[in-house]
Scaffold this active site. Structure first.
Site, PDB file in Angstrom:
ATOM      1  N   LYS A  32       0.903  -1.110  -0.073  1.00 37.98           N
ATOM      2  CA  LYS A  32       0.081  -0.008  -0.090  1.00 37.98           C
ATOM      3  C   LYS A  32       0.801   1.225   0.035  1.00 37.98           C
ATOM      4  CE  LYS A  32      -1.175   1.860   3.775  1.00 37.98           C
ATOM      5  NZ  LYS A  32      -1.450   2.097   4.913  1.00 37.98           N
ATOM      6  N   THR A  33       1.882   1.518   0.855  1.00 39.81           N
ATOM      7  CA  THR A  33       2.463   2.552   1.047  1.00 39.81           C
ATOM      8  C   THR A  33       3.475   2.883  -0.374  1.00 39.81           C
ATOM      9  OG1 THR A  33       2.769   2.237   3.277  1.00 39.81           O
ATOM     10  CG2 THR A  33       4.386   3.690   2.381  1.00 39.81           C
ATOM     11  N   ASP A 220      -4.810   8.518   3.252  1.00 37.58           N
ATOM     12  CA  ASP A 220      -4.354   6.984   3.878  1.00 37.58           C
ATOM     13  C   ASP A 220      -5.140   6.644   4.942  1.00 37.58           C
ATOM     14  OD1 ASP A 220      -3.001   4.627   3.697  1.00 37.58           O
ATOM     15  OD2 ASP A 220      -1.177   5.669   4.853  1.00 37.58           O
ATOM     16  N   GLU A 221      -5.349   5.317   4.979  1.00 36.22           N
ATOM     17  CA  GLU A 221      -6.078   4.529   6.173  1.00 36.22           C
ATOM     18  C   GLU A 221      -7.414   5.103   6.233  1.00 36.22           C
ATOM     19  OE1 GLU A 221      -4.590   2.225   7.332  1.00 36.22           O
ATOM     20  OE2 GLU A 221      -2.353   2.523   7.602  1.00 36.22           O
ATOM     21  N   GLN A 251      -8.858  -4.250   8.595  1.00 38.27           N
ATOM     22  CA  GLN A 251      -7.858  -3.549   9.644  1.00 38.27           C
ATOM     23  C   GLN A 251      -8.510  -2.091  10.498  1.00 38.27           C
ATOM     24  OE1 GLN A 251      -3.325  -3.704   8.818  1.00 38.27           O
ATOM     25  NE2 GLN A 251      -4.222  -3.724   6.922  1.00 38.27           N
ATOM     26  N   ARG A 629       1.270  -9.075  11.031  1.00 41.31           N
ATOM     27  CA  ARG A 629       2.374  -8.233  11.197  1.00 41.31           C
ATOM     28  C   ARG A 629       3.466  -9.093  10.962  1.00 41.31           C
ATOM     29  NH1 ARG A 629       0.600  -4.284  10.010  1.00 41.31           N
ATOM     30  NH2 ARG A 629      -1.120  -5.624   9.664  1.00 41.31           N
TER      31      ARG A 629
END
Length: 673
Positions: A32-33, A220-221, A251, A629
């Site tokens: 994503k980043t 973002d997010e 998430q 993670r």
């Protein structure tokens, strides 16, 4: 330079679809980043969009900094020519300082953290004639924060929400809290968003100016936006509609602070012409970890339709371990980390130490000893549901000599000596800040008591002048000795104000240390004094890094940075130690090996969620975040019994462990001997 090199087809689609609304559903570890960075670079190069026309907002300072640095590395040019990248709060703060006069605020307003807010709430409760000890100020503050996140004003809250004793009390406090903030020329964290929304709504011409400037907006997010942030985004993107939002409803774990993942699920309703792009290929984890994560989310009631997949190796089974209690759990984690870090199989030396005399036989627990081998301890993380679980883990690390960093403990900026220095600096910028004035007078000025300080505050607020006006002291009924102390404090601030344009923030901190007498107080020959002074030296290092200039602007920048600091900002990937953090703090991180501890009913999922299907769904997503993670290996531990808050509870394995397919796991019972 090929901006699209090394991107997969879906990532390229997300990068190159630059016109109109775009929803990118990005699964955990799906790059994503990387996609965001390449999209920003693509706008600047291939589309020749001017940098000031682009705005990117996210939720953490860490993420904003990473985006900024990686765009620079990709383009190979100075970051001064890049788009504005920041958190919702930092960007709004910048806008509010520019437009403050429109809402009758000075541009140098203070930003109150939770500790400052609680102080204000407690003072209001006392003014209402109520006993602070019989009321939970933190609960009152939480209710006010939720109201602000939903853009509910004090008047609306009193009309629509005040239905029982607690909500009526909240309404009373809220109606006084906002005027108190205004009197102090301060905003709290939530105000930075909702005040900007209300300003735009009240001044369409100002909103139009921002819409014309920022033709391209990237968020973002997006699954974590609350009502205020949702409206903020919709207003700003309302003209161009060139809005790209990126997120993962799987998430979404912050409903307790107002986040509504329904916003991302409803995006197509808000923007019927939106392009929806799914990033489902995971680049982080093994096949087994991805399969386990999908299995957890298969049972989710409300979610976007996607399935993670990976071309990574199959990897090791997920280890499920039953241990005796929280001590055995911590000791196993520490011993296993040492074994893996030092390249030993089962030969890690076990030191048997008595930990408690029972009157019959000493209870003993095995724990390995760390030999200080230069390894990558930062690749190990221990994740837990509540901060209280860190105690046993910290004790085990200390006993074994294993380095660790704790995320989410006592925050650096909440330490007493740091708060003292910051109060002095904030008062220099904003002499109407009563919280800082109280702290300076009561913590740093010898000879002043609460009564005399409150009398000065009352007189200043009655006359609507700042607290450092010498003239106001003539009408205050205090002793001549205390009057002289206040005069000296006012004179000191005049001196500091004259020096301010010439000094860096670090030099200003030195002046405050000397002139306030704090340095002399700390140099008392005690170890505690030395530690506190070294913390202030560290504050100077932060100032050099984040506000290297001189004068009022540099000081204001520094105080803003400090106010918007978050727990994740303290995570140092270069520090050689294992990471201990809550599942909530872990989002956005990745580690080679992850230990999920406390995988029991009542912890994960948390007891507070068991009677609420919506909250239970969030616990499921929290488990998913924990699993994803990990790059290579996951350990899930539960205890037969656990002592928390002074009470021993029987351990029932988490329902989430039972949902993992048998082919993916290996279950072991760890005996105490």
């Amino acid at each position: 330079m090929d901006i699209l090199a090394d991107l997969n087809k879906k990532q390229i689609e997300a990068v190159t679809t630059t016109t109109g609304p775009v929803l990118v559903l990005a699964g955990a570890g799906s790059g994503k980043t990387r996609t965001l960075i390449h999209r920003l670079a693509y706008l600047l190069t291939a589309k020749n969009i001017l940098a000031p026309s682009v705005l990117a907002v996210t939720f953490t300072n860490k993420a904003a900094k990473e985006m900024h640095e990686r765009v620079g590395a990709l383009l190979g040019r100075p970051s001064t020519s890049f788009p504005l990248v920041g958190t919702f709060h930092s960007v709004s703060c910048r806008f509010l300082r520019r437009e403050a006069k429109l809402i009758d605020y000075p541009s140098h307003f203070s930003i109150y953290d939770e500790d400052d807010q609680l102080s204000l709430i407690k003072n209001i409760i006392k003014d209402l004639g109520l006993n602070v000890k019989q009321i939970q100020p933190r609960a009152v503050l939480g209710a006010i924060s939720r109201a602000k996140s939903d853009l509910i004003t004090p008047t609306q809250y009193e009309t629509d929400k005040a239905v029982d004793y607690f909500t009526k009390l909240v309404a009373q406090v809220y109606s006084r809290y906002q005027p108190a903030l205004r009197a102090n020329r301060a905003f709290d964290f939530d105000d930075l968003i909702n005040q900007m929304v209300w300003l735009w709504q009240a001044h369409p011409e100002v909103l139009k100016r921002y819409q014309n400037q920022f033709n391209y907006l990237l968020v973002d997010e997006y699954q974590d936006v609350n009502r205020a942030q949702y409206v903020w985004t919709k207003l700003l993107a309302g003209e161009s509609r060139n809005l790209c939002v990126v997120g993962d409803d799987w998430q979404s774990i912050y409903s307790w602070r107002g986040a509504d993942f329904g916003n991302i699920l409803r995006f197509a309703d808000d923007y019927p012409e939106a392009r929806v792009i799914k990033l489902e290929q995971n680049y982080r984890s093994t096949k087994i970890i991805i399969s386990a994560s999908n299995a957890i989310m298969e049972r989710a009631e409300l979610k976007a339709d996607k399935t993670l997949w990976t071309e990574n190796p199959k990897g090791e089974s997920i280890s499920i371990l039953e241990v005796e209690d929280e001590v055995a759990e911590a000791n196993f984690v520490v011993s296993e980390v040492i074994k893996l870090a030092q390249g030993k199989s089962n030969e890690a030396e076990l030191i048997y130490e008595p930990i408690e005399e029972t009157g019959l036989l000493p209870q003993i627990t095995p724990i390995a000893r760390y030999y200080g081998v230069d390894d990558d301890l930062h690749q190990f993380a221990v994740l837990y549901r509540t901060n209280a679980q860190s105690r046993a883990l910290e004790e085990a690390c200390l006993k074994a000599g294993l380095p660790y960093q704790l995320i989410g403990g006592v925050r650096f900026y909440e330490r007493r000596e740091i708060k003292d220095i910051l109060a002095y600096l904030r008062l220099l910028i904003n002499p109407f800040d009563s919280i800082s004035f109280r702290r300076v007078c009561l913590n740093l000025t010898h000879g002043l008591g609460l009564t005399s300080v409150e009398l000065v505050l009352q007189e200043a607020q009655t006359r609507q002048v700042n607290f450092l006006e010498e003239a106001l002291l003539k009408n205050v009924n205090i002793s001549s000795a205390r009057r002289e102390i206040f005069k000296k404090l006012a004179f000191l601030y005049k001196e500091l104000d004259k020096l301010l344009p010439k000094l860096s923030v670090t030099k200003l901190i030195d002046e405050v240390l000397k002139k306030s007498g704090l340095e002399e107080d700390l140099l008392d020959g005690t170890t505690e004094g030395e530690i506190r002074l070294s913390n202030i030296q560290e504050l100077k290092t932060v100032a050099e890094e984040r506000a290297p200039g001189k004068g009022r602007e540099a000081l204001e920048q520094f105080l803003t940075e400090v106010s918007l600091w978050q727990d994740q900002d303290s995570l140092n990937k270069r520090k050689n130690g294992i990471t201990l953090m809550t599942l909530h703090s872990a989002k956005g991180t990745e580690f080679k090996t992850v230990f999920l501890v406390g995988m029991e009913e009542g912890l994960t999922p948390h007891a507070s969620s068991l009677d609420d299907p919506r909250e239970l769904e969030e616990e499921r997503r929290l488990c998913y975040v924990g699993l994803t993670r990990a790059k290579e290996k996951v350990y899930c531990l539960y205890a037969s019994s656990r002592r928390l808050f002074g009470t021993v509870y029987p351990g029932i394995p988490s329902r989430f462990l039972g949902e993992l397919p048998e082919a993916l796991v290996q279950t072991t019972i760890i005996n105490p001997f």
